[in-house]
Structures are given as structure tokens and as C-alpha cells.
Scaffold this motif. Structure first.
Motif, PDB file in Angstrom:
ATOM      1  N   VAL A 407      17.621  80.946  39.226  1.00 47.26           N
ATOM      2  CA  VAL A 407      17.682  80.132  38.005  1.00 47.26           C
ATOM      3  C   VAL A 407      16.958  78.809  38.215  1.00 47.26           C
ATOM      4  O   VAL A 407      17.167  78.146  39.237  1.00 47.26           O
ATOM      5  CB  VAL A 407      19.162  79.862  37.635  1.00 47.26           C
ATOM      6  N   PHE A 408      16.111  78.448  37.265  1.00 46.80           N
ATOM      7  CA  PHE A 408      15.377  77.180  37.331  1.00 46.80           C
ATOM      8  C   PHE A 408      15.368  76.518  35.953  1.00 46.80           C
ATOM      9  O   PHE A 408      15.548  77.189  34.935  1.00 46.80           O
ATOM     10  CB  PHE A 408      13.936  77.433  37.808  1.00 46.80           C
ATOM     11  N   PRO A 409      15.105  75.187  35.929  1.00 47.20           N
ATOM     12  CA  PRO A 409      15.024  74.509  34.632  1.00 47.20           C
ATOM     13  C   PRO A 409      13.816  75.004  33.841  1.00 47.20           C
ATOM     14  O   PRO A 409      12.789  75.372  34.428  1.00 47.20           O
ATOM     15  CB  PRO A 409      14.818  73.030  34.997  1.00 47.20           C
ATOM     16  N   ILE A 410      13.947  74.993  32.533  1.00 50.96           N
ATOM     17  CA  ILE A 410      12.802  75.351  31.692  1.00 50.96           C
ATOM     18  C   ILE A 410      12.529  74.229  30.676  1.00 50.96           C
ATOM     19  O   ILE A 410      13.410  73.442  30.353  1.00 50.96           O
ATOM     20  CB  ILE A 410      13.004  76.674  30.918  1.00 50.96           C
ATOM     21  N   ILE A 411      11.297  74.217  30.211  1.00 51.57           N
ATOM     22  CA  ILE A 411      10.905  73.352  29.100  1.00 51.57           C
ATOM     23  C   ILE A 411      10.342  74.269  28.026  1.00 51.57           C
ATOM     24  O   ILE A 411       9.295  74.876  28.190  1.00 51.57           O
ATOM     25  CB  ILE A 411       9.822  72.340  29.523  1.00 51.57           C
ATOM     26  N   ARG A 412      11.070  74.364  26.932  1.00 50.59           N
ATOM     27  CA  ARG A 412      10.744  75.277  25.848  1.00 50.59           C
ATOM     28  C   ARG A 412       9.772  74.580  24.901  1.00 50.59           C
ATOM     29  O   ARG A 412       9.925  73.395  24.629  1.00 50.59           O
ATOM     30  CB  ARG A 412      12.048  75.502  25.102  1.00 50.59           C
ATOM     31  N   TYR A 413       8.802  75.284  24.393  1.00 51.56           N
ATOM     32  CA  TYR A 413       7.935  74.630  23.416  1.00 51.56           C
ATOM     33  C   TYR A 413       7.834  75.342  22.071  1.00 51.56           C
ATOM     34  O   TYR A 413       7.043  74.951  21.230  1.00 51.56           O
ATOM     35  CB  TYR A 413       6.540  74.322  23.987  1.00 51.56           C
ATOM     36  N   ARG A 414       8.621  76.356  21.861  1.00 52.59           N
ATOM     37  CA  ARG A 414       8.735  76.912  20.492  1.00 52.59           C
ATOM     38  C   ARG A 414      10.169  77.332  20.238  1.00 52.59           C
ATOM     39  O   ARG A 414      10.968  77.354  21.095  1.00 52.59           O
ATOM     40  CB  ARG A 414       7.772  78.054  20.207  1.00 52.59           C
TER      41      ARG A 414
END
Lengths: 414, 414
Positions: A407-414
Motif C-alpha cells: 500500500v502506498f499514497p496516491i494522488i488522484r487527478y480525476r
């Protein structure tokens, strides 16, 4: 070269307060609330009928009475009337005030009306049933929406209900987005073989629009005196400058020098990450007070300095850096806390360099799990690969092998 | 009374095509793309230098040469030049065309320049290194963005790059949002004790704005002839009517009769769910062709009928029904497939009635899991409770006990 963590720390130490403005509540979605919203009366403001039917005096029912002469009608929006005879009833509508001298509502589904008499067809009813009692959801003065909430459709209804036709929100920074690079032509031009069309500024405009920040754009040719002259003016007029390009090692990457000559303090240049490594970040905070005063007056507000984000010119570099650095800077500036989102890697992935890797991923939902599947692009110039992904997953620089299921952090863009 | 599943099926069988319009690409975020976007040239369009440094003929390096006289410079945005002497080099900038007769780029970090001669300080370089080769990301004519994509910031860059200054998107339906209920007063009015302020129409406006659908609003008093007259006109002028209130069993809930008298066919009334049960849904599709033609002409477009969503007047009922029914109807109408999102219930929950329950929940991310924590409100009138949650979790009607750890679909609203 500093780490992603250090870069983020420096950026979050450079946040600014842009003040507060009052706008019509219906235009406030996406903006950050800058006042506590309190109940202007009890909610509901009266004992509110919550089903269409009849209102009775419960004592009569308890005493065995089942048929009630209809004495009157209490529609929603009418002044409260009274039941005169406790053996009668009043027809009541959802949203109406509960009539005086009544204390229980029986739905139309559970009665028969004939010749002006309502007969109850069920054996069990409760005292105070189908009544949404005064103040149950909130008392006069209760805190309904906290300051620093990001306003969504669900807050709009509350703002309307308490009569906030105008609402205080965080003022947005005044932003200029600048592209550089002599290879760039306009979107409606036909590029020569060695040219490409401008695209990063429009991507940045759209990424800022997601935050409801309006912005202006400009293109400056790779000519140092012109760059210097224009940027000097932008530093006076804007709170934030976003650049795309001209921050790397190229012979025409004049921006770092120009910033330095104009007194913009470099807070860092280059982050140990891929893509987006040559990111330059600075601020005019170190300018002398008198210089700041000049800026302050010309901007016509209380901003003390201008923040400069010099993103690298590759499309994915600009994109990921705007999300990974400008967004958190903005949210902290306006007082919003954002929860970190995480996802589960769906397959093994190897990345050797000792850099934080922002890997493009496609997200999917499986049994309440957020699964991130890597989308392999062709490096930071591969704009088209952004279309096939929805987010970046942030793989740390202290290992090379990332396993399916981690598990890792995500940055969502939609 | 029909099930949630049946209701959704009926609604998805009533979708409509609102046609296509061409708009400036920079205004297209959130809209649905109605053309395939193809590469107008190879990407990159030339062998593109991807690092600042020097370009050499790799053969010379392979033959042991390490020092190269700088013969010229190739900036980004300049026409391709040629290396005349294979034992020399050309300084090249990121984004530039790779000079003719060169085939490898060495970064400034790996060379020393003195007296116009660049010396390579590393032992290993590769043929074609630091070159983003022509057509690597895509070939002329390749499909870059599929029709029916919801346009986000990541598509904007691609649209700019291929020169789509105008882009075809799904036309939005023309929507009128109507509130009824004589208890309602304006947001900037001071309600009398038995009155409340209008709020649902503004919530609906905001929920539609999330879909980039503009809308108009109106309030009609609970008077049947007036309702009929106004709605008749709206049916002619709009593609979709959204109502809040007047669809239940109350004496002044005139809407179902009015719709019937105006020839709007009832497709269902009441869904076995909580909140939002008395939802009325219909369409003018069954009107005779000549009547439809009249409407068609007056609307000035090719729409065949008007769709009517009669939401119940309670704030949460209107809110959840707009998300659960209008949203999927809209997405299917414009050709977008939406993936169902699911979350994990964080605590046991009991709901006895044999109804689908849309439970308000607060979402949080834990190790890649999406966790839904119930927010207990005070029923469908409790507007303020929406503020404390982010989503509804949909609990099926075929059981009463829902256990911590079980997974159900969610509808997110922020």
C-alpha cells in the motif's frame, strides 16, 4: 537535491493567507468556508408533521377511541391551528406545524376517511409518532458547518436554510501561469517540424480550475532581458507565479538566474524524484520591508510576497508537481486539511534509481479495496499516457522493488 | 411500489441523446467528449532531445574518443542543424530536434566543457541515449482519447497538443428545477414561525453543477391550476424537469394528478427505499407524434420528450434520489460508463424495514481500504446531517443486519 519530504516541508512553510471575501452562497461550491455557520433557529423550527395524515390527541386513542371527526386541515406553510375538541382530529400535511392540542400523527395509509370521519385501521400507535420534534436536529446557535469546510452541494442546503445568502470564503490567490520555450506555438497554429503546440499552461489552468482558482496565462520567449522585465511586473501583480520550463540545465534555462536577479529567494531547486526533478521553488519573502511595501500597495491587498513555482517543462513533470506541491500548498494556505488517500499496488514493480517515483496508475474498486494498476508510459514527455491513468502512486526512494499487495499514497487527478 | 433495482432499470431505459456541440477546448473540463481524438502527427514529432547536454556520433565514442569540439548549438524551437564533422559535437537543449548525424546525447552532468571542447567523464554511454525517439509515444493517426471520455485536466494537454482548439462534446440537457410547498420562503427572507427557507432547489442546482449542467429554478405555489399552467410551459421548453415536493399523499400534493392531466406518463411512483420513497418518475414519450412535434419545434432541438423527476420534498430524499437516479440517467444519456464504488462498513448496523436503506456514511482510507462509518441523522428531514457525511452506502432490502467488515456499494457526494 532534496527529498520529496523536505520539499513538501519547505512548501508548507511558505503558505499564505489571502484573506476573506463574501460571495453569494449559490456560487460558493468548491470554495473554503471562512465562518462558522450556526443554526439561526431550532431545527426543525416547530414540531413538524413528517407524514401526511391526521393529527390526534393521543389520550383519546389510548382511551379506546378509533373514529375521529375531521375538524380542520393544517397545510404546510399555514399558521398553527388548534384542535378544539380532543375527540376530533385535524388533517395534517408533511412539513406543516403540528396543530395545537395534538400529539400524534397517523398516516393516510393507516386510516379510512368517510363522511368527514377518519377511522384508524391499526391497533398500535405511539405517542408523538410521525412528528419531527422542534429542535431535534439542532438548537438555535448550534454549530452546523465548521469554518474551513470545503463547500459542497450538501452545505448549500444548510446555508440556504439558515438564510446565508452571502457567505464568507477564503479569497483565492491571484495566479499567473507562464510558459517558456521557443519550440512552442499556439493551439490553433500548425507547428513547423521542430515545433510543438503549447499545452502545459492549459493543463495548469484546468488543474487550478479544479480548486476554483481562476488564473491568467502568458508565454515568454527564451530571451533573458524580456523574461526579466515581464517577470518583474508579474511579481508585483500576482500572489503566485507558476512556470513551466526553463528551470533545468539548458543554455536557455534562464529562469533561476532571472529569479535570483529579481530578489526571489530560492528555497530549493531539484527534488530527488521522477518525473519532475528540476522543480525550482522560491519566494519574495526575503525582500526588504520597503520593497515588500511597494509590492503590497501595487497588488492592492495585504499579501506580503509572491510564491514562485518553477515546474520543469515536460508535461508529466508539470502535472505531477502541480498536484504534489501546489495543491497541498493551496489547501494549507486556505486552512483545509486533506486526508491522505492510499491504494494497493496490483502488480510487482521495479524502479532502481534512488528517487521517489510518481508512477501513473489506473484505479479500480474491488470489495472496498482501492487497487492501483501501473500504466507504463514513455517517460515524462509522454502526455498521452496521462489519459490512460487516473492517479499517481508515490513509491518511496528507499527501496527498488514494490510488491503486489503493498500500500502506498496516491494522488488522484480525476 | 417497486424495488430500487427496477426503478433504476426503468430510468436507464428512459435515457436520451441531447446531441453534440462544439466548444472551446479550454472550457471542456467535466464535459463528455463526442469525438475520437487522433494524433495529428507522430509523438514526439521528431527525435527529441530529452536532456540538456551534447549530441555526438556514437561511433566516435565507441572508437574511444572522449573529447569533442563544440561545433554548434541546437536550441529547442530551432530548425534541425547538422553535425559536419563526426568527431565534433553539438550542444543540445531539452525539447530540441536531435541534430542530423548525431545519435546519442550526454547530459551536462556527465561532461566538462573547457575552451569550446566537451570532455565526457563517464565510461559508459549507450547508443540513442537521452533521445525520445520520433513516434515513440504515438504514431500519426493513433487514437489518443476515446469518444465518451469525461474530459479532465489530463485530456486538456492532449487536446492542446493536437491542435483541437474546439472540441465536440455532448450537449447538456436543458433543465428546470421546481420547488413547491407553501411553507417555503426565500433565502434572504425571515421565515415566520410556520415557514422555512427554500433549500432543495439550490442543493439540486449544485448537484447538477458537479455534472457541469446549468439549470434554472422556479417556485410554484401549491395551487393546482397554477401548477398545471406553469408545468405545461416547462414541458415544452425543457428536456428535464426536477421537482422537489408535492408527490406524496398530502391533500396539496397535486403533482401526480397534474402530470397525468398534461399527458406525462407515469413510469413509476414510489420506490421501496428509505429515504426518498415517494419518488415519481415519468416521461412525455407516450404523447402522440404530432404533440411531440410541437414540443420538438418549440424546444428548437431534436429532443423527443421531457423527462420528469418528481423527488420527495424532504431534503435528504431529494439529495439521495438526485445522486442515485438522476446521475446514472445523465451519465447513460451522454454515453459514459461509471464504475460502481464500494466501501467496507466499519460497524454493525441494523435496519428492520424491508426497504433498501441509503445510510449516510463518513469515508476514510485505511491501508488501501475504503471504510464507511455510519452517521446517524434524524431521518429524511435532517439536512444538517448531510454535512457530517460524505456518501451514502446502499444497504439491500433482503436483510436486516449488516455486519462490520461487509462491503456495499456507495454513492459519494464530495
Amino acid at each position: 537535491m532534496i527529498s520529496v519530504k523536505e520539499a513538501k516541508k519547505i512548501i508548507l512553510n511558505s503558505t499564505q493567507n489571502f484573506g476573506v471575501e463574501e460571495i453569494p452562497f449559490i456560487k460558493s461550491v468548491g470554495r473554503i468556508l471562512k465562518e462558522d455557520i450556526l443554526a439561526d433557529r431550532d431545527f426543525p423550527p416547530f414540531n413538524r408533521v413528517s407524514m401526511d395524515g391526521i393529527a390526534i390527541d393521543f389520550t383519546s386513542f389510548k382511551n379506546g377511541q378509533r373514529s375521529f371527526k375531521i375538524e380542520g386541515i393544517q397545510p404546510a406553510g399555514s399558521e398553527q391551528i388548534s384542535l378544539n375538541n380532543p375527540e376530533n382530529c385535524i388533517e395534517v400535511m408533511t412539513g406543516a406545524v403540528l396543530p395545537n392540542n395534538t400529539n400524534s400523527v397517523i398516516r393516510y395509509e393507516d386510516i379510512t376517511i368517510k363522511n368527514g370521519v377518519a377511522t384508524i385501521n391499526i391497533d398500535e400507535i405511539k405517542d408523538a409518532q410521525n412528528i419531527h420534534s422542534k429542535g431535534k436536529d439542532g438548537k438555535f446557535g448550534d454549530l452546523l458547518i465548521k469554518q474551513n469546510t470545503k463547500i459542497s452541494a450538501s452545505e448549500i442546503g444548510v446555508l440556504a436554510t439558515v438564510g446565508k445568502s452571502f457567505v464568507k470564503v477564503a479569497k483565492q490567490p491571484k495566479v499567473m501561469i507562464v510558459s517558456t520555450g521557443d519550440e512552442l506555438v499556439g493551439v490553433d497554429e500548425i507547428p513547423l517540424e521542430h515545433q510543438i503546440r503549447r499545452s502545459n499552461v492549459f493543463t495548469l489552468v484546468s488543474l487550478l480550475e479544479r480548486l476554483h482558482i481562476p488564473s491568467e496565462t502568458a508565454h515568454i520567449t527564451d530571451d533573458k532581458p524580456i523574461l526579466k522585465q515581464k517577470i518583474e511586473r508579474y511579481l508585483q501583480e500576482y500572489d503566485v507565479l507558476l512556470f513551466s520550463g526553463a528551470v533545468s540545465k539548458g543554455k536557455f534555462d534562464f529562469l533561476p538566474e532571472v529569479f535570483n536577479e529579481l530578489g526571489v529567494e530560492k528555497l530549493f531547486h531539484k527534488i530527488a524524484q521522477r518525473p519532475g526533478k528540476p522543480f525550482w521553488f522560491g519566494s519574495t519573502a526575503s525582500l526588504s520591508i520597503s520593497e515588500q511595501d511597494v509590492y503590497q500597495n501595487e497588488k492592492g491587498n495585504s499579501k506580503k510576497n509572491t510564491i514562485v513555482f518553477g515546474f520543469p517543462g515536460n508535461p508529466i513533470s508539470t502535472f505531477v508537481n502541480c498536484l504534489a506541491y501546489f495543491y497541498p500548498w493551496y489547501y494549507k494556505s486556505v486552512g483545509v486539511e486533506v486526508e491522505e488517500e492510499t491504494a494497493i499496488l496490483s502488480e510487482d514493480f521495479v524502479f532502481k534509481p534512488s528517487l521517489t517515483y510518481f508512477l501513473q496508475v489506473k484505479l479500480s474498486y474491488k470489495f472496498g479495496h482501492l487497487v492501483a494498476t501501473p500504466i507504463t508510459g514513455n517517460g515524462s514527455g509522454d502526455l498521452a499516457s496521462l489519459v490512460n491513468a487516473d492517479a499517481f502512486i508515490q513509491l518511496p526512494n528507499d527501496k527498488n522493488e514494490f510488491k503486489s499487495g503493498e500500500v502506498f499514497p496516491i494522488i488522484r487527478y480525476r
